[in-house]
Design a protein around this motif. Structure first.
Motif, mmCIF file in Angstrom:
data_model
loop_
_atom_site.group_PDB
_atom_site.id
_atom_site.type_symbol
_atom_site.label_atom_id
_atom_site.label_comp_id
_atom_site.label_asym_id
_atom_site.label_seq_id
_atom_site.Cartn_x
_atom_site.Cartn_y
_atom_site.Cartn_z
ATOM 1 N N THR A 88 0.833 -1.212 0.000
ATOM 2 C CA THR A 88 0.000 0.000 0.000
ATOM 3 C C THR A 88 0.865 1.258 0.000
ATOM 4 N N GLU A 89 1.898 1.273 0.869
ATOM 5 C CA GLU A 89 2.777 2.439 0.963
ATOM 6 C C GLU A 89 3.540 2.651 -0.348
ATOM 7 N N ARG A 90 4.034 1.570 -0.899
ATOM 8 C CA ARG A 90 4.793 1.661 -2.159
ATOM 9 C C ARG A 90 3.893 2.184 -3.280
ATOM 10 N N LYS A 91 2.669 1.687 -3.296
ATOM 11 C CA LYS A 91 1.707 2.134 -4.301
ATOM 12 C C LYS A 91 1.430 3.636 -4.155
ATOM 13 N N SER A 92 1.325 4.082 -2.901
ATOM 14 C CA SER A 92 1.062 5.506 -2.631
ATOM 15 C C SER A 92 2.208 6.380 -3.138
ATOM 16 N N HIS A 93 3.450 5.970 -2.865
ATOM 17 C CA HIS A 93 4.610 6.744 -3.303
ATOM 18 C C HIS A 93 4.701 6.795 -4.829
ATOM 19 N N PHE A 94 4.446 5.683 -5.459
ATOM 20 C CA PHE A 94 4.484 5.660 -6.922
ATOM 21 C C PHE A 94 3.371 6.534 -7.508
ATOM 22 N N HIS A 95 2.227 6.540 -6.832
ATOM 23 C CA HIS A 95 1.122 7.392 -7.272
ATOM 24 C C HIS A 95 1.517 8.865 -7.172
ATOM 25 N N ASP A 96 2.172 9.237 -6.054
ATOM 26 C CA ASP A 96 2.640 10.629 -5.889
ATOM 27 C C ASP A 96 3.652 10.988 -6.975
ATOM 28 N N GLY A 97 4.519 10.048 -7.289
ATOM 29 C CA GLY A 97 5.527 10.292 -8.329
ATOM 30 C C GLY A 97 4.882 10.519 -9.685
ATOM 31 N N ARG A 98 3.901 9.647 -10.010
ATOM 32 C CA ARG A 98 3.213 9.802 -11.297
ATOM 33 C C ARG A 98 2.441 11.131 -11.349
ATOM 34 N N LYS A 99 1.845 11.494 -10.211
ATOM 35 C CA LYS A 99 1.082 12.749 -10.132
ATOM 36 C C LYS A 99 2.013 13.956 -10.361
ATOM 37 N N ALA A 100 3.170 13.952 -9.725
ATOM 38 C CA ALA A 100 4.134 15.046 -9.896
ATOM 39 C C ALA A 100 4.628 15.099 -11.344
ATOM 40 N N GLN A 101 4.853 13.913 -11.900
ATOM 41 C CA GLN A 101 5.306 13.847 -13.289
ATOM 42 C C GLN A 101 4.256 14.419 -14.238
ATOM 43 N N GLN A 102 2.996 14.051 -13.981
ATOM 44 C CA GLN A 102 1.920 14.561 -14.829
ATOM 45 C C GLN A 102 1.782 16.083 -14.694
ATOM 46 N N HIS A 103 1.943 16.579 -13.470
ATOM 47 C CA HIS A 103 1.806 18.011 -13.234
ATOM 48 C C HIS A 103 2.887 18.803 -13.998
ATOM 49 N N ILE A 104 4.134 18.325 -13.942
ATOM 50 C CA ILE A 104 5.211 19.054 -14.630
ATOM 51 C C ILE A 104 5.038 18.968 -16.147
ATOM 52 N N GLU A 105 4.533 17.805 -16.595
ATOM 53 C CA GLU A 105 4.271 17.667 -18.035
ATOM 54 C C GLU A 105 3.153 18.610 -18.480
ATOM 55 N N SER A 106 2.119 18.730 -17.630
ATOM 56 C CA SER A 106 1.008 19.638 -17.928
ATOM 57 C C SER A 106 1.505 21.102 -17.960
ATOM 58 N N SER A 107 2.348 21.457 -17.016
ATOM 59 C CA SER A 107 2.904 22.822 -16.982
ATOM 60 C C SER A 107 3.742 23.101 -18.216
ATOM 61 N N TRP A 108 4.500 22.105 -18.611
ATOM 62 C CA TRP A 108 5.331 22.268 -19.821
ATOM 63 C C TRP A 108 4.460 22.498 -21.046
ATOM 64 N N LYS A 109 3.348 21.755 -21.131
ATOM 65 C CA LYS A 109 2.435 21.940 -22.268
ATOM 66 C C LYS A 109 1.834 23.340 -22.263
ATOM 67 N N GLN A 110 1.454 23.802 -21.086
ATOM 68 C CA GLN A 110 0.905 25.152 -20.993
ATOM 69 C C GLN A 110 1.953 26.210 -21.404
ATOM 70 N N LEU A 111 3.191 25.994 -20.984
ATOM 71 C CA LEU A 111 4.273 26.923 -21.366
ATOM 72 C C LEU A 111 4.456 26.952 -22.884
ATOM 73 N N GLU A 112 4.419 25.767 -23.464
ATOM 74 C CA GLU A 112 4.533 25.659 -24.918
ATOM 75 C C GLU A 112 3.386 26.387 -25.601
ATOM 76 N N SER A 113 2.205 26.243 -25.017
ATOM 77 C CA SER A 113 1.026 26.901 -25.582
ATOM 78 C C SER A 113 1.186 28.438 -25.521
ATOM 79 N N CYS A 114 1.652 28.948 -24.376
ATOM 80 C CA CYS A 114 1.882 30.400 -24.224
ATOM 81 C C CYS A 114 2.934 30.889 -25.214
ATOM 82 N N LYS A 115 3.950 30.051 -25.376
ATOM 83 C CA LYS A 115 5.044 30.419 -26.283
ATOM 84 C C LYS A 115 4.544 30.517 -27.724
#
Length: 539
Positions: A88-115
């Protein structure tokens, strides 16, 4: 790895459980059976030591069961539960990692869009400026159109300026998020995963230590079990055991007296010593080598049946023990019957006071039956006590009185007759000095019970006259013949019948001159000879 280690401990636990079960079964298998020869032997120190070893081995098996239980409770159950938490704990940490990864990818897309928007707005502003300049230079264009183109160009420049501001702001924001992602969020997740792994490894180390400690905890008790086995082995006393054997099997016979010289050269009446091994009764000697009796302990007893009821076929001391044991057994039976009678009497009183619980008269038949049983058992006790008194010399032998009536001992006085008769029945080798043709004398000296067995006499009688064959029999089933007086037979084997079943379930058979004994009647198919009825009168 946790799953693999848990599986390993589980298999070890199963091995311990199976080992303990096999050790327990082994201990149980070799425990002495009730009412068997092994139970009689249990009084010897070597047998007691072996029994102690079996009991200690049983405790030893118990310690291996403890190991299995502790492995299950302290390691397997704990690790199984911990494994779920870990997943359960390992699953939670991996979920947090995927969430952070998705967030930075989303921010990058928004930056590209602004650019891209900023880039489009700049191009549009350049085109609008060029169009305005073109319109302004054209003399054919009205002032209104030029003004419109100028306003359009200004608007486009303004939009480009706004897009630039948005792009710049979002770029700053993205750089900050990216910095936070790579230097804070992801390192935190990795840190948590690392800590989780370190806890897992530490937990496994504790379990491995427990794995060894579980064994170590039972070592003192296992040591005590082994000490108990050693102590039991050291408690064996050969001399004590041999004395007990002597005490259990001593015969009580008196050694025979010296054989007197008998002078055949003089015509005189010869009398044998009362304590002589030959112990003649009628002053006659058997011819030749027949006169020497066999030594009692080492004779080969071919007829080893259950013997007469009064155990008169046994040596005096053994007979006394058997009779005393029979009296004790009957006394216990009488006590049981009396306890039942008391219980039924109380029940009858209760029924009499409370008729709704039952009919008092319904108990009467059982009470009558118990009364008859007690009377019968008491009569049996009296009978065995009389025989015991006879053995101990407190009263005259009943069988001696019968022998007096045979007419063989009329010329002897009462004292010598009593001594001789007692020795006749209890002689160690059953040797007699009658003539071979004195068949009536032989018959008189055999116990009158047809089913009785007199092993001490049979060997000597075999020298004189073998029992006649009255038929044949075929063994229907194999019979081992472990008990005293029996003979082993194989299925389908043909044997000679020398004594028919007298109602006790045994038939006496002979294989050859040296091998005879009893077999269960139900195990053989008997074919009696038609003219063999008279053969039964040899007793």
């Amino acid at each position: 790895f946790v799953e693999r280690y848990t599986k390993f401990v589980k298999e070890r636990s199963e091995i311990e459980t199976n080992y303990a079960k096999q050790i327990r079964n082994l201990s149980k298998k070799y425990q002495p059976k009730k009412n068997s020869r092994e139970e009689e032997e249990s009084k010897y120190t070597s047998c007691v030591a072996f029994l102690t070893t079996l009991n200690e081995l049983n405790d030893y098996a118990g310690q291996h069961e403890v190991i299995a239980e502790n492995l299950t409770s302290q390691i397997i159950s704990e690790l199984s539960r911990y494994l779920q938490e870990l997943k359960t704990e390992r699953k939670s940490h991996f979920h947090d990692g995927r969430k952070a990864q998705q967030h930075i990818e989303s921010s990058w897309k928004q930056l590209e869009s602004c650019k891209r928007k900023f880039e489009r707005d700049c191009k549009e502003a350049d085109r609008a400026q060029q169009y305005f300049e073109k319109m302004d230079a054209d003399i054919n264009v009205t002032k209104a159109d030029v003004e419109k183109a100028r306003q359009q160009a200004q608007m486009r420049h303004q939009m480009a300026s706004d897009s630039k501001s948005d792009y710049s702001a979002y770029l700053q924001k993205f750089n900050q998020e990216q910095n936070e992602h790579y230097y804070t969020v992801i390192p935190n997740i990795f840190q948590k995963l690392q800590e989780m792994e370190e806890r897992r490894i530490e937990r496994l180390g504790v379990c491995m230590k427990t794995f060894a400690e579980v064994d170590r905890q039972v070592l003192p008790i296992v040591g005590k079990c082994l000490d108990g086995m050693t102590k039991a082995a050291e408690s064996i006393e050969p001399k004590t055991d041999s004395k007990q054997v002597v005490e259990s099997y001593k015969s009580g016979f008196e050694p025979p007296g010296d054989v007197e010289f008998e002078d055949y050269g003089q015509a005189m009446k010869r009398t044998a010593s009362e304590t002589s091994l030959s112990n003649s009764k009628d002053g006659k000697e058997r011819p030749g080598g027949k006169s020497k009796g066999k030594l009692w302990p080492f004779i080969k007893n071919k007829n080893k049946g259950s013997g007469p009821e009064d155990f008169s076929h046994l040596p005096p001391e053994q007979r006394r023990k058997k009779l005393q044991g029979k009296i004790d057994e009957l006394s216990k039976d009488i006590q049981k019957e009396m306890d039942q009678r008391d219980a039924l009497t109380k029940m009858k009183d209760v029924y009499a006071k409370n008729p709704q619980m039952g009919d008092p008269t319904s108990v009467d038949p059982r009470l009558t039956e118990i009364g008859q049983n007690i009377e019968k058992l008491q009569h049996e006790v009296q009978k065995f006590e009389a025989w015991l008194a006879e053995v101990e010399g407190r009263m005259p032998s009943k069988s001696d009185t019968q022998r007096r009536q045979s007419g063989l001992y009329e010329t002897q006085n009462n004292t010598s007759m009593g001594n001789n008769c007692a020795q006749d029945r209890e002689s160690p080798d059953g040797s007699y000095t009658e003539e071979q043709n004195s068949e009536t004398h032989v018959k008189a000296n055999i116990n009158p019970n047809p089913t009785s067995s007199t092993p001490e006499f049979d060997d000597e009688f075999d020298d004189e006259e073998a029992l006649p064959t009255i038929g044949t029999c075929k063994a229907l089933y194999p019979f081992e013949g472990h008990n005293e007086g029996t003979i082993s037979v194989a299925e389908g084997e043909l044997l000679y019948v020398i004594e028919e079943d007298k109602g006790d379930g045994w038939t006496r058979v002979r294989r050859n001159e040296d091998e005879e004994g009893y077999v269960p009647t139900s195990y053989v198919e008997v074919l009696l000879e038609t003219n063999a009825k008279g053969a039964m009168t040899y007793i």
